[in-house]
Design a protein around this motif. Structure first.
Motif, short mmCIF file in Angstrom:
data_model
loop_
_atom_site.label_atom_id
_atom_site.label_comp_id
_atom_site.label_asym_id
_atom_site.label_seq_id
_atom_site.Cartn_x
_atom_site.Cartn_y
_atom_site.Cartn_z
N LEU A 1 0.83 -1.20 0.00
CA LEU A 1 0.00 0.00 0.00
C LEU A 1 0.87 1.26 0.00
O LEU A 1 0.64 2.17 -0.79
CB LEU A 1 -0.93 -0.01 1.21
N LEU A 2 1.87 1.30 0.86
CA LEU A 2 2.69 2.51 0.96
C LEU A 2 3.55 2.72 -0.28
O LEU A 2 3.79 3.86 -0.68
CB LEU A 2 3.56 2.46 2.22
N ASN A 3 4.01 1.64 -0.91
CA ASN A 3 4.90 1.77 -2.07
C ASN A 3 4.19 1.81 -3.41
O ASN A 3 4.65 2.47 -4.34
CB ASN A 3 5.93 0.64 -2.07
N LEU A 4 3.09 1.08 -3.54
CA LEU A 4 2.41 0.93 -4.83
C LEU A 4 0.97 1.45 -4.83
O LEU A 4 0.32 1.48 -5.88
CB LEU A 4 2.38 -0.55 -5.25
N GLY A 5 0.46 1.77 -3.65
CA GLY A 5 -0.96 2.11 -3.55
C GLY A 5 -1.83 0.88 -3.75
O GLY A 5 -3.01 0.99 -4.06
N HIS A 6 -1.25 -0.32 -3.57
CA HIS A 6 -1.96 -1.57 -3.85
C HIS A 6 -2.48 -2.22 -2.58
O HIS A 6 -1.75 -2.37 -1.59
CB HIS A 6 -1.03 -2.55 -4.57
N MET A 7 -3.76 -2.62 -2.64
CA MET A 7 -4.39 -3.33 -1.54
C MET A 7 -5.57 -4.12 -2.09
O MET A 7 -6.28 -3.63 -2.96
CB MET A 7 -4.87 -2.32 -0.49
N ASP A 8 -5.75 -5.34 -1.60
CA ASP A 8 -6.90 -6.17 -1.94
C ASP A 8 -7.80 -6.29 -0.72
O ASP A 8 -7.36 -6.80 0.31
CB ASP A 8 -6.48 -7.59 -2.35
N ILE A 9 -9.03 -5.81 -0.83
CA ILE A 9 -10.00 -6.00 0.24
C ILE A 9 -10.83 -7.22 -0.11
O ILE A 9 -11.34 -7.34 -1.22
CB ILE A 9 -10.90 -4.76 0.41
N LYS A 10 -10.95 -8.14 0.85
CA LYS A 10 -11.75 -9.34 0.64
C LYS A 10 -12.81 -9.43 1.73
O LYS A 10 -12.49 -9.45 2.92
CB LYS A 10 -10.86 -10.59 0.66
N ALA A 11 -14.06 -9.49 1.30
CA ALA A 11 -15.19 -9.59 2.23
C ALA A 11 -15.44 -11.06 2.54
O ALA A 11 -16.43 -11.64 2.12
CB ALA A 11 -16.42 -8.93 1.62
N ASP A 12 -14.49 -11.65 3.27
CA ASP A 12 -14.57 -13.08 3.56
C ASP A 12 -14.80 -13.39 5.04
O ASP A 12 -14.98 -14.54 5.42
CB ASP A 12 -13.30 -13.80 3.07
N GLY A 13 -14.78 -12.37 5.89
CA GLY A 13 -15.04 -12.56 7.32
C GLY A 13 -13.92 -13.26 8.07
O GLY A 13 -14.09 -13.59 9.24
#
Length: 134
Positions: free
Chosen positions: A82-94
């Protein structure tokens, strides 16, 4: 004790890829900074960062436009990505333990479809002791 909220990451959505709604149907939302390679644009929400102090931790809140989701688990590489690439995967898996090193897990349920101009923000509750200023 006083409790405050700190924004550790704050961005504005600059584009939403054509395939993002299909990923949302499977409970996945992919972010990349707006400088990402063109081949990632179709599957990603692109954003421009204004605050980039930290990545998410369990218990933090992810604000997606008007919706707020609590972070349940965070993979090992999420902060650096996130800090280096602005990349993040949000998973609504609980899940309370991330399956993959890049996962940010939130409660099961719908994730909102963002639009250009929406905010993507991560906030953290801070518990700080009262200071004696006398």
């Amino acid at each position: 004790m006083s409790t405050g909220t700190t924004t550790v990451y704050d961005t504005t959505v600059t584009a939403v890829g054509e395939q993002v709604p299909a990923f949302l149907e499977h409970g996945i939302l992919i972010f990349f900074g707006d400088h990402a390679p063109a081949e990632l644009h179709d599957i990603s929400v692109l954003h421009r960062v204004t605050v980039c102090d930290d990545g998410p931790r369990p218990g933090d809140l992810v604000h997606l436009g008007e919706e707020t989701l609590e972070v349940l688990a965070v993979g090992d590489v999420v902060r650096d990505n996130l800090l280096n690439l602005g990349h993040m995967d949000i998973k609504a898996d609980g899940l309370t333990e991330a399956k993959l090193p890049g996962d940010v897990c939130v409660r099961k349920g719908p994730i909102p479809l963002l639009a250009t101009g929406d905010a993507f923000r991560i906030t953290r509750q801070e518990n700080t002791p009262e200071q004696d200023h006398s």
